[in-house]
Design a protein around this motif. Structure first.
Motif, PDB file in Angstrom:
ATOM      1  N   THR A 178       0.826  -1.221   0.000  1.00  0.00           N
ATOM      2  CA  THR A 178       0.000   0.000   0.000  1.00  0.00           C
ATOM      3  C   THR A 178       0.850   1.256   0.000  1.00  0.00           C
ATOM      4  O   THR A 178       0.380   2.324  -0.380  1.00  0.00           O
ATOM      5  CB  THR A 178      -0.942   0.022   1.215  1.00  0.00           C
ATOM      6  OG1 THR A 178      -0.160   0.009   2.415  1.00  0.00           O
ATOM      7  CG2 THR A 178      -1.879  -1.158   1.209  1.00  0.00           C
ATOM      8  N   ALA A 206      -3.895   1.591  -8.498  1.00  0.00           N
ATOM      9  CA  ALA A 206      -4.980   1.023  -7.704  1.00  0.00           C
ATOM     10  C   ALA A 206      -5.487  -0.289  -8.297  1.00  0.00           C
ATOM     11  O   ALA A 206      -5.931  -1.189  -7.571  1.00  0.00           O
ATOM     12  CB  ALA A 206      -6.128   2.020  -7.583  1.00  0.00           C
ATOM     13  N   GLU A 207      -5.426  -0.414  -9.618  1.00  0.00           N
ATOM     14  CA  GLU A 207      -5.912  -1.635 -10.262  1.00  0.00           C
ATOM     15  C   GLU A 207      -5.132  -2.865  -9.779  1.00  0.00           C
ATOM     16  O   GLU A 207      -5.681  -3.953  -9.670  1.00  0.00           O
ATOM     17  CB  GLU A 207      -5.792  -1.504 -11.787  1.00  0.00           C
ATOM     18  CG  GLU A 207      -6.739  -0.469 -12.385  1.00  0.00           C
ATOM     19  CD  GLU A 207      -8.203  -0.812 -12.115  1.00  0.00           C
ATOM     20  OE1 GLU A 207      -8.560  -2.007 -12.227  1.00  0.00           O
ATOM     21  OE2 GLU A 207      -8.975   0.089 -11.772  1.00  0.00           O
ATOM     22  N   LEU A 241      -6.149  -3.187  -5.560  1.00  0.00           N
ATOM     23  CA  LEU A 241      -7.486  -3.545  -5.073  1.00  0.00           C
ATOM     24  C   LEU A 241      -7.694  -5.057  -4.927  1.00  0.00           C
ATOM     25  O   LEU A 241      -8.232  -5.508  -3.910  1.00  0.00           O
ATOM     26  CB  LEU A 241      -8.562  -2.939  -5.991  1.00  0.00           C
ATOM     27  CG  LEU A 241      -8.608  -1.402  -6.031  1.00  0.00           C
ATOM     28  CD1 LEU A 241      -9.782  -0.936  -6.878  1.00  0.00           C
ATOM     29  CD2 LEU A 241      -8.730  -0.830  -4.632  1.00  0.00           C
ATOM     30  N   LEU A 298      -6.054  -6.267  -1.738  1.00  0.00           N
ATOM     31  CA  LEU A 298      -6.757  -5.881  -0.515  1.00  0.00           C
ATOM     32  C   LEU A 298      -8.033  -6.686  -0.310  1.00  0.00           C
ATOM     33  O   LEU A 298      -8.364  -7.078   0.817  1.00  0.00           O
ATOM     34  CB  LEU A 298      -7.081  -4.388  -0.560  1.00  0.00           C
ATOM     35  CG  LEU A 298      -5.868  -3.438  -0.521  1.00  0.00           C
ATOM     36  CD1 LEU A 298      -6.310  -1.984  -0.592  1.00  0.00           C
ATOM     37  CD2 LEU A 298      -5.056  -3.671   0.742  1.00  0.00           C
ATOM     38  N   ARG A 299      -8.751  -6.957  -1.409  1.00  0.00           N
ATOM     39  CA  ARG A 299      -9.984  -7.747  -1.271  1.00  0.00           C
ATOM     40  C   ARG A 299      -9.657  -9.155  -0.755  1.00  0.00           C
ATOM     41  O   ARG A 299     -10.368  -9.691   0.097  1.00  0.00           O
ATOM     42  CB  ARG A 299     -10.713  -7.822  -2.611  1.00  0.00           C
ATOM     43  CG  ARG A 299     -11.283  -6.479  -3.049  1.00  0.00           C
ATOM     44  CD  ARG A 299     -12.231  -6.627  -4.239  1.00  0.00           C
ATOM     45  NE  ARG A 299     -12.546  -5.324  -4.797  1.00  0.00           N
ATOM     46  CZ  ARG A 299     -13.425  -4.464  -4.280  1.00  0.00           C
ATOM     47  NH1 ARG A 299     -14.070  -4.791  -3.165  1.00  0.00           N
ATOM     48  NH2 ARG A 299     -13.644  -3.292  -4.842  1.00  0.00           N
ATOM     49  N   VAL A 342      -7.306   0.282   3.110  1.00  0.00           N
ATOM     50  CA  VAL A 342      -8.499   0.780   2.419  1.00  0.00           C
ATOM     51  C   VAL A 342      -8.768   2.234   2.800  1.00  0.00           C
ATOM     52  O   VAL A 342      -9.151   3.052   1.961  1.00  0.00           O
ATOM     53  CB  VAL A 342      -9.720  -0.108   2.750  1.00  0.00           C
ATOM     54  CG1 VAL A 342     -11.018   0.569   2.285  1.00  0.00           C
ATOM     55  CG2 VAL A 342      -9.574  -1.472   2.106  1.00  0.00           C
ATOM     56  N   LEU A 399      -7.166   4.778   0.505  1.00  0.00           N
ATOM     57  CA  LEU A 399      -7.327   4.639  -0.942  1.00  0.00           C
ATOM     58  C   LEU A 399      -7.956   5.846  -1.619  1.00  0.00           C
ATOM     59  O   LEU A 399      -7.852   6.013  -2.830  1.00  0.00           O
ATOM     60  CB  LEU A 399      -8.188   3.408  -1.255  1.00  0.00           C
ATOM     61  CG  LEU A 399      -7.527   2.037  -1.103  1.00  0.00           C
ATOM     62  CD1 LEU A 399      -8.539   0.943  -1.405  1.00  0.00           C
ATOM     63  CD2 LEU A 399      -6.328   1.911  -2.032  1.00  0.00           C
ATOM     64  N   PRO A 448     -11.631   5.148  -4.422  1.00  0.00           N
ATOM     65  CA  PRO A 448     -11.922   3.704  -4.565  1.00  0.00           C
ATOM     66  C   PRO A 448     -12.344   3.025  -3.274  1.00  0.00           C
ATOM     67  O   PRO A 448     -12.906   1.930  -3.304  1.00  0.00           O
ATOM     68  CB  PRO A 448     -10.591   3.127  -5.075  1.00  0.00           C
ATOM     69  CG  PRO A 448      -9.898   4.288  -5.732  1.00  0.00           C
ATOM     70  CD  PRO A 448     -10.286   5.486  -4.904  1.00  0.00           C
ATOM     71  N   ALA A 449     -12.086   3.648  -2.138  1.00  0.00           N
ATOM     72  CA  ALA A 449     -12.439   3.030  -0.860  1.00  0.00           C
ATOM     73  C   ALA A 449     -13.941   2.791  -0.750  1.00  0.00           C
ATOM     74  O   ALA A 449     -14.385   1.864  -0.058  1.00  0.00           O
ATOM     75  CB  ALA A 449     -11.954   3.892   0.299  1.00  0.00           C
ATOM     76  N   THR A 466     -15.916   1.502  -2.741  1.00  0.00           N
ATOM     77  CA  THR A 466     -16.339   0.205  -3.281  1.00  0.00           C
ATOM     78  C   THR A 466     -16.165  -0.926  -2.276  1.00  0.00           C
ATOM     79  O   THR A 466     -16.616  -2.047  -2.515  1.00  0.00           O
ATOM     80  CB  THR A 466     -15.533  -0.129  -4.556  1.00  0.00           C
ATOM     81  OG1 THR A 466     -14.144  -0.284  -4.206  1.00  0.00           O
ATOM     82  CG2 THR A 466     -15.654   0.982  -5.588  1.00  0.00           C
ATOM     83  N   PHE A 467     -15.510  -0.636  -1.156  1.00  0.00           N
ATOM     84  CA  PHE A 467     -15.255  -1.666  -0.154  1.00  0.00           C
ATOM     85  C   PHE A 467     -16.300  -1.669   0.970  1.00  0.00           C
ATOM     86  O   PHE A 467     -16.139  -2.406   1.941  1.00  0.00           O
ATOM     87  CB  PHE A 467     -13.872  -1.467   0.470  1.00  0.00           C
ATOM     88  CG  PHE A 467     -12.735  -1.957  -0.375  1.00  0.00           C
ATOM     89  CD1 PHE A 467     -12.195  -3.218  -0.181  1.00  0.00           C
ATOM     90  CD2 PHE A 467     -12.213  -1.170  -1.384  1.00  0.00           C
ATOM     91  CE1 PHE A 467     -11.141  -3.679  -0.963  1.00  0.00           C
ATOM     92  CE2 PHE A 467     -11.166  -1.612  -2.171  1.00  0.00           C
ATOM     93  CZ  PHE A 467     -10.635  -2.867  -1.973  1.00  0.00           C
TER      94      PHE A 467
END
Length: 792
Positions: A470, A476-477, A480, A483-484, A502, A505, A508-509, A511-512
């Protein structure tokens, strides 16, 4: 040139630099006679120019002494300052001004006292008699200023030494300090009397005499002997001052070294500190103290060990022989103390081999050894890189850990650390991964190896690899998916690290949110707390997590309850929607959901843990009017035993209460709180309410007369800018105050009442007759408003 002389020179030069251009640029300046005449002008600018001109003439302005003496009574500060400096530059021929100058030694203004003392000092010996008499004044300010004036004379003030020495036992401290300074400026003539004073009965006199001798840089063997004896004085302040004086003297270093060694082991910290300073001034001769310092390290007193460590660290490479003792002391270093580690670092690269040897023995914590090694800086990088190939796993681990703590980060360590990600020992791999995270983008070239480490069989390695990625992965691609997967990792440390990642981020955060919501039910409290905090950071975008966050308010762990409570306020706040147009594009809580969150948060106000209560209060405030149902429960906390809770409650009440006027009585009551911080918050909150808080004006006037509360009270009164007729008795009473500030605000608010304040007219007319032009004009305007003549 001493600092004091530089300051005096600058003060003498400043008036010339600041002198009006009209005077400096004249081809043929005015004569002394013209300047004398102008000094008596009714125009202040003319008097200022004349004073500047006379000061510029120096001794040539001697005929103006009578006029300058008169100017010392001028009400204009600039005229007074320049007249004083003109007398100083005239010097001995200005002796007629001595009585007039003496009157200003008791001025409240420090700058006036300083310039007066300087002028008297420049006038010289003729001022000694009056100044010696002033040393016996009942005013400590006069005594201190007189001593300062004698100090400005230097050796010429020798006839006053007897009286100055008497002041070494004076109170307060400033008088002793000025007398000490003056004796030091008198010079070698003061050495004998000061040496005798080292045997005085008063410990204050002995200490001050030693301090004065330090200024003289004594040279005589008799003084060396007397100061040497004083290093064994019963009073610590005398011992410390004597050591400092000897260090500034020309005493042979071989005679001084034993005295310093004794000071280093003194029971008193100030004496030890003086010994350390003295030792550091010895240079290479300071190695004589090494046995003493090493013995101190081996003692049981942690303060002694800390003092010795500081001294050894300051000695640097000269103290290399103390490294074994320092490493042994490192074993005893307390958790909140890093003095031994810093000392070893201060010795430099010479300490690296011994530290690595200690790492191999595995008898000292890795954190302490790594701290010591990294503190050495870049010079330790290469030995540490080489140690990554050691046969000892503990050495490899500590080397990997220390490399990540060196500042600036050594780029040469990146590839060797990446290689250590394949080490057979998990602790080495974990340390290498964490250290690579400290390098940031420069370590991007080894991102592939770190992704492999995310699948390591050891939990700590996986967690540290996630952290490292991180910090160095800019795409980010690529990040992510990592992290998932980490959020589903069986190791709680990995999941917690992923959640923290996250949070950083950005967009994009959002989306989590589903994964973070699921993490609120994690079986580990640290994961639940991290998820709660991250959801709160997302604000309204995390609205879907609200029901689960509400459930977490009942969590058995305090940290989780705090995080969940705080996050509900961040998610439910309407501030973002009011200030950020983009926020309206995001999901947000509707009024019903905010009210539901408020009900749940209100229940936490009775929680046994104060951090939980504070988080709940703050979030209720963030929810605003949607938390109106909690008003009654919040109101009870205005008298809570903890000031922090009372302050937080006041802030929340202002935001929760839909009808601002209903909050005013509670806030006004808090203006009498026994804690300044609470009163300040209450006043500022009333100010935020503006005219709606006008009923609190009388209570604010109570604060206005108290120096510590005046700023908050003034700010609130200005913001409220309104008042009720019920406040008239308070305003009438305020008109009688001796405090001009209180009077001013009373007049201001009476003007707001207009004709209704007719009962105040007699008192206002009385104030108007006082000699205060600014207030008089203001009072005239208020009287006109009350009498209905404001537009005339």
């Amino acid at each position: 040139m001493s600092c004091r002389l530089v300051l005096v020179f600058f003060c003498a030069l400043l008036p010339v630099v600041a002198r009006p251009l009209a005077v400096l640029s004249a081809d043929d300046g005015p004569t002394v006679e013209q300047l004398i005449e102008n000094l008596g002008s009714s125009e202040v600018e003319v008097r200022r120019d004349a004073a500047y001109g006379l000061e510029d003439l120096g001794r040539g302005a001697a005929p103006a002494v009578p006029a300058l003496i008169k100017a010392l009574e001028d009400r204009d500060e600039q005229v007074w300052y320049q007249a004083t400096m003109a007398l100083a530059r005239i010097g001995p021929e200005a002796s007629d001004a001595i009585p007039a100058l003496l009157r200003h030694l008791d001025s409240r203004a420090a700058q006036r006292r300083y310039r007066t003392a300087y002028a008297l000092g420049q006038i010289g010996p003729r001022a000694i008699g009056p100044l010696r008499d002033a040393l016996a004044s009942g005013s400590s300010t006069v005594r201190a200023s007189a001593a300062e004036a004698l100090g400005f004379m230097g050796p010429e003030a020798a006839p006053a030494m007897g009286r100055l020495i008497e002041l070494l036992a004076d109170q307060p401290d400033e008088v002793r300090a000025k007398a000490t300074e003056a004796l030091g400026q008198i010079g070698s003539a003061a050495e004998g009397p000061l040496r005798q004073s080292l045997a005085a009965e008063s410990e204050q006199v002995r200490a001050a005499a030693a301090a004065a001798l330090k200024r003289l840089e004594p040279q005589s063997a008799a003084t060396f002997e007397a100061l040497g004896a004083a290093t064994a004085d019963a009073e610590p302040s005398v011992r410390a001052a004597a050591i400092s004086a000897l260090t500034s003297s020309r005493m042979p270093r071989d005679q001084l070294a034993p005295l310093i060694s004794r000071a280093l082991t003194d029971d008193n910290e100030s004496v030890r500190d003086a010994g350390i300073v003295a030792m550091l001034k010895l240079g290479s001769a300071s190695t004589h103290a090494l046995p003493t310092l090493i013995k101190m390290l081996q003692g049981d007193d942690p303060r002694m060990r800390s003092s010795a460590a500081y001294a050894l660290g300051r000695l640097g490479p000269l103290a290399r022989s103390a490294v074994p003792a320092l490493i042994e002391a490192l074993r005893q270093q307390e958790e909140d103390d890093s003095s031994i580690s810093r000392a070893i670092s201060g010795i430099g690269p010479a300490a690296v081999p011994a530290l690595l040897a200690a790492a191999q023995e595995n008898a000292i914590s890795a954190d302490r050894l790594a701290e010591s090694l990294s503190g050495i800086g870049p010079a330790a990088a290469q030995p540490l890189i080489e140690s990554l190939g050691s046969s000892s796993a503990s050495v490899r681990r500590i080397a990997a850990q220390a490399l990540g703590q060196i500042a600036p980060a050594p780029a040469a360590a990146i590839q060797p650390l990446a290689g250590a990600l394949a080490d057979a020992e998990p602790s080495v791999r974990a340390a290498a991964a964490e250290s690579l995270g400290k390098f940031g983008e420069p370590a991007a070239a080894v991102a592939g190896q770190l992704r492999d480490a995310v699948a390591d069989k050891d939990e700590q390695v996986r967690a540290n690899a996630v952290y490292a990625l991180t910090t160095l992965e800019s795409d980010a691609e690529n990040l992510l998916p990592v992290l998932r997967a980490a959020l589903r990792d069986p190791g709680s440390q990995v999941r917690s690290r992923a959640i923290e990642a996250v949070a950083g981020l950005g967009e994009p955060a959002g989306t989590f949110v589903p994964e973070l919501t699921a993490a609120l039910d994690d079986d580990q409290a640290n994961v639940r707390a991290s998820a709660s905090r991250t959801l709160g950071n997302l604000g309204p975008a995390a609205a879907a997590a609200t029901p689960t966050l509400i459930a977490r308010l009942q969590d058995q762990h305090t940290d989780v309850r705090v995080a969940a409570a705080r996050s509900l306020g961040q998610i439910g706040t309407t501030v973002e929607q009011a200030t950020d147009p983009a926020a309206t594009q995001q999901p947000s809580l509707d009024q019903a959901a905010r009210q539901q969150a408020a009900v749940a948060l209100a229940k936490l106000l009775d929680d046994a843990q104060q951090p939980v209560v504070l988080a709940a209060i703050q979030s209720l405030g963030d929810l605003g009017s949607a938390a109106g149902s909690a008003t009654e429960r919040l109101a009870r906390l205005v008298v809570h035993e903890q000031p922090a809770v009372r302050s937080a409650t006041i802030l929340a009440l202002v935001r929760v209460q839909a009808d601002a006027e209903q909050a005013v009585p509670l806030l006004a009551r808090s203006l009498s709180d026994n804690e300044w911080a609470v009163r300040k918050v209450a006043a500022e909150s009333l100010g935020q309410l503006g005219p709606a808080a006008k009923s609190a004006v009388p209570a604010l006037f109570e604060l206005l007369g108290r120096e510590e509360d005046v700023d908050a009270a003034r700010g609130a009164l200005r913001a409220i800018d309104s008042v009720e007729i019920a406040a008239l008795p308070t305003l009438l009473k305020a008109l009688e105050s001796d405090n001009s500030r209180v009077q001013f605000y009373a007049v201001f608010f009476l003007s707001k009442l207009g004709p209704a304040a007719k009962d105040a007219l007699p008192a206002l007319r009385k104030i108007r007759d006082k000699d205060d032009s600014r207030l008089r004009r203001f009072v005239d305007g208020t009287i006109a408003t009350i009498e209905g003549r404001a537009g005339e």
